[in-house]
Each structure stands twice: as structure tokens, then as C-alpha cells.
Design a protein around this motif. Structure first.
Motif, PDB file in Angstrom:
ATOM      1  N   LEU A   3      59.636  37.592  66.905  1.00  0.00           N
ATOM      2  CA  LEU A   3      59.344  36.204  67.226  1.00  0.00           C
ATOM      3  C   LEU A   3      60.433  35.683  68.144  1.00  0.00           C
ATOM      4  N   ILE A   4      60.012  35.126  69.263  1.00  0.00           N
ATOM      5  CA  ILE A   4      60.938  34.534  70.224  1.00  0.00           C
ATOM      6  C   ILE A   4      60.738  33.030  70.163  1.00  0.00           C
ATOM      7  N   ARG A   5      61.849  32.300  70.092  1.00  0.00           N
ATOM      8  CA  ARG A   5      61.767  30.843  69.993  1.00  0.00           C
ATOM      9  C   ARG A   5      61.804  30.230  71.389  1.00  0.00           C
ATOM     10  N   CYS A   6      60.660  29.701  71.815  1.00  0.00           N
ATOM     11  CA  CYS A   6      60.586  28.963  73.068  1.00  0.00           C
ATOM     12  C   CYS A   6      61.158  27.569  72.808  1.00  0.00           C
ATOM     13  N   PRO A   7      62.068  27.081  73.648  1.00  0.00           N
ATOM     14  CA  PRO A   7      62.644  25.750  73.421  1.00  0.00           C
ATOM     15  C   PRO A   7      61.599  24.630  73.451  1.00  0.00           C
ATOM     16  N   TRP A   8      60.449  24.858  74.088  1.00  0.00           N
ATOM     17  CA  TRP A   8      59.424  23.825  74.204  1.00  0.00           C
ATOM     18  C   TRP A   8      58.256  24.034  73.248  1.00  0.00           C
ATOM     19  N   CYS A   9      57.910  25.281  72.941  1.00  0.00           N
ATOM     20  CA  CYS A   9      56.715  25.564  72.134  1.00  0.00           C
ATOM     21  C   CYS A   9      57.016  26.058  70.723  1.00  0.00           C
ATOM     22  N   GLY A  10      58.272  26.391  70.438  1.00  0.00           N
ATOM     23  CA  GLY A  10      58.623  26.918  69.123  1.00  0.00           C
ATOM     24  C   GLY A  10      58.468  28.428  69.056  1.00  0.00           C
ATOM     25  N   PRO A  11      58.561  29.002  67.856  1.00  0.00           N
ATOM     26  CA  PRO A  11      58.478  30.460  67.698  1.00  0.00           C
ATOM     27  C   PRO A  11      57.098  30.999  68.063  1.00  0.00           C
ATOM     28  N   GLY A  52      76.686  40.666  72.003  1.00  0.00           N
ATOM     29  CA  GLY A  52      76.037  39.484  72.534  1.00  0.00           C
ATOM     30  C   GLY A  52      76.087  39.397  74.047  1.00  0.00           C
ATOM     31  N   TRP A  53      75.005  38.923  74.622  1.00  0.00           N
ATOM     32  CA  TRP A  53      74.945  38.642  76.047  1.00  0.00           C
ATOM     33  C   TRP A  53      73.764  37.725  76.327  1.00  0.00           C
ATOM     34  N   GLU A  54      73.759  37.083  77.493  1.00  0.00           N
ATOM     35  CA  GLU A  54      72.713  36.131  77.840  1.00  0.00           C
ATOM     36  C   GLU A  54      71.671  36.774  78.743  1.00  0.00           C
ATOM     37  N   GLU A  55      70.415  36.424  78.461  1.00  0.00           N
ATOM     38  CA  GLU A  55      69.313  36.953  79.252  1.00  0.00           C
ATOM     39  C   GLU A  55      68.258  35.880  79.469  1.00  0.00           C
ATOM     40  N   ARG A  56      67.423  36.069  80.493  1.00  0.00           N
ATOM     41  CA  ARG A  56      66.387  35.119  80.865  1.00  0.00           C
ATOM     42  C   ARG A  56      65.029  35.600  80.344  1.00  0.00           C
ATOM     43  N   TRP A  57      64.221  34.637  79.875  1.00  0.00           N
ATOM     44  CA  TRP A  57      62.874  34.920  79.397  1.00  0.00           C
ATOM     45  C   TRP A  57      61.916  33.870  79.946  1.00  0.00           C
ATOM     46  N   SER A  58      60.682  34.259  80.150  1.00  0.00           N
ATOM     47  CA  SER A  58      59.636  33.353  80.607  1.00  0.00           C
ATOM     48  C   SER A  58      58.524  33.334  79.564  1.00  0.00           C
ATOM     49  N   HIS A  59      58.085  32.143  79.172  1.00  0.00           N
ATOM     50  CA  HIS A  59      56.958  32.024  78.233  1.00  0.00           C
ATOM     51  C   HIS A  59      55.663  32.071  79.037  1.00  0.00           C
ATOM     52  N   ALA A  60      55.297  33.271  79.442  1.00  0.00           N
ATOM     53  CA  ALA A  60      54.194  33.502  80.367  1.00  0.00           C
ATOM     54  C   ALA A  60      52.835  33.078  79.815  1.00  0.00           C
ATOM     55  N   ARG A  71      71.375  36.991  73.060  1.00  0.00           N
ATOM     56  CA  ARG A  71      70.848  37.993  72.137  1.00  0.00           C
ATOM     57  C   ARG A  71      71.913  39.041  71.885  1.00  0.00           C
ATOM     58  N   ASP A  72      72.023  39.443  70.625  1.00  0.00           N
ATOM     59  CA  ASP A  72      72.936  40.521  70.266  1.00  0.00           C
ATOM     60  C   ASP A  72      72.157  41.828  70.395  1.00  0.00           C
ATOM     61  N   THR A  73      72.574  42.690  71.307  1.00  0.00           N
ATOM     62  CA  THR A  73      71.829  43.919  71.566  1.00  0.00           C
ATOM     63  C   THR A  73      71.945  44.929  70.430  1.00  0.00           C
ATOM     64  N   ALA A  74      72.942  44.771  69.561  1.00  0.00           N
ATOM     65  CA  ALA A  74      73.105  45.702  68.444  1.00  0.00           C
ATOM     66  C   ALA A  74      72.228  45.316  67.255  1.00  0.00           C
ATOM     67  N   THR A  75      72.100  44.008  67.012  1.00  0.00           N
ATOM     68  CA  THR A  75      71.347  43.538  65.837  1.00  0.00           C
ATOM     69  C   THR A  75      70.014  42.880  66.200  1.00  0.00           C
ATOM     70  N   ASN A  76      69.820  42.573  67.476  1.00  0.00           N
ATOM     71  CA  ASN A  76      68.639  41.885  67.988  1.00  0.00           C
ATOM     72  C   ASN A  76      68.514  40.468  67.445  1.00  0.00           C
ATOM     73  N   GLU A  77      69.633  39.846  67.080  1.00  0.00           N
ATOM     74  CA  GLU A  77      69.622  38.450  66.650  1.00  0.00           C
ATOM     75  C   GLU A  77      69.656  37.557  67.868  1.00  0.00           C
ATOM     76  N   TRP A  78      68.903  36.443  67.819  1.00  0.00           N
ATOM     77  CA  TRP A  78      68.733  35.530  68.948  1.00  0.00           C
ATOM     78  C   TRP A  78      69.357  34.188  68.635  1.00  0.00           C
ATOM     79  N   SER A  79      69.845  33.529  69.669  1.00  0.00           N
ATOM     80  CA  SER A  79      70.250  32.129  69.557  1.00  0.00           C
ATOM     81  C   SER A  79      69.993  31.469  70.906  1.00  0.00           C
ATOM     82  N   ALA A  80      69.524  30.237  70.854  1.00  0.00           N
ATOM     83  CA  ALA A  80      69.184  29.533  72.095  1.00  0.00           C
ATOM     84  C   ALA A  80      70.380  28.810  72.654  1.00  0.00           C
TER      85      ALA A  80
END
Length: 80
Positions: A3-11, A52-60, A71-80
Motif C-alpha cells: 500500500l502506497i500512501r498518496c498525499p491526496w487520495c490516501g492509501p 533510507g532515501w527519497e524517490e518520486r512516485w506518480s499516482h497514475a 523509503r527504506d530500501t532494507a525494510t521497505n518502510e515508507w514515510s511521506a
């Protein structure tokens, strides 16, 4: 399922999103002056950290907006 959390649409399901790559990559100031090798590095060479590192996503399949997440590439934990 991720589940990816879109800042406008939610998870939402990961299938609604497109990965946009590493965040913060700036376009070359004078692209016409770059050699083929320099263009290749700009287009294809990115950091690949563990942690941890920052990446770009599009809610296509939703609002179609771009956003940056950390996103933490080792644990796959997300934060906006």
C-alpha cells in the motif's frame, strides 16, 4: 500487496502507481554541452543505497500527481 500512501487520495494499491526514480536529480544546466558518456551517466546511473532515501512516485490511476516519499530500501518502510 504494497500500500502506497498518496498525499491526496490516501492509501492505495501499488498497481495504481508508477515509480519515477531517485528524487532530487537536477537536469543539466547546459544539456547541449554534455558528451554521450555524460548523458549516459545522467540518465542511467543512480545511487543504490541500503537504507533510507527519497524517490518520486506518480499516482497514475488516481489523481495523476507526482510526490516524493522517503523509503527504506532494507525494510521497505515508507514515510511521506
Amino acid at each position: 500487496m504494497l500500500l502506497i500512501r498518496c498525499p491526496w487520495c490516501g492509501p492505495r494499491n501499488e498497481t495504481e502507481f508508477h515509480y519515477g526514480g531517485q528524487a532530487g536529480v537536477t537536469y543539466p544546466a547546459d544539456p547541449g554541452a554534455l558528451t554521450d558518456e555524460e548523458w549516459g551517466r545522467y540518465l542511467f546511473v543512480r545511487a543504490n543505497p541500503k537504507g533510507g532515501w527519497e524517490e518520486r512516485w506518480s499516482h497514475a490511476a488516481g489523481c495523476r500527481r507526482w510526490f516524493t516519499v522517503r523509503r527504506d530500501t532494507a525494510t521497505n518502510e515508507w514515510s511521506a
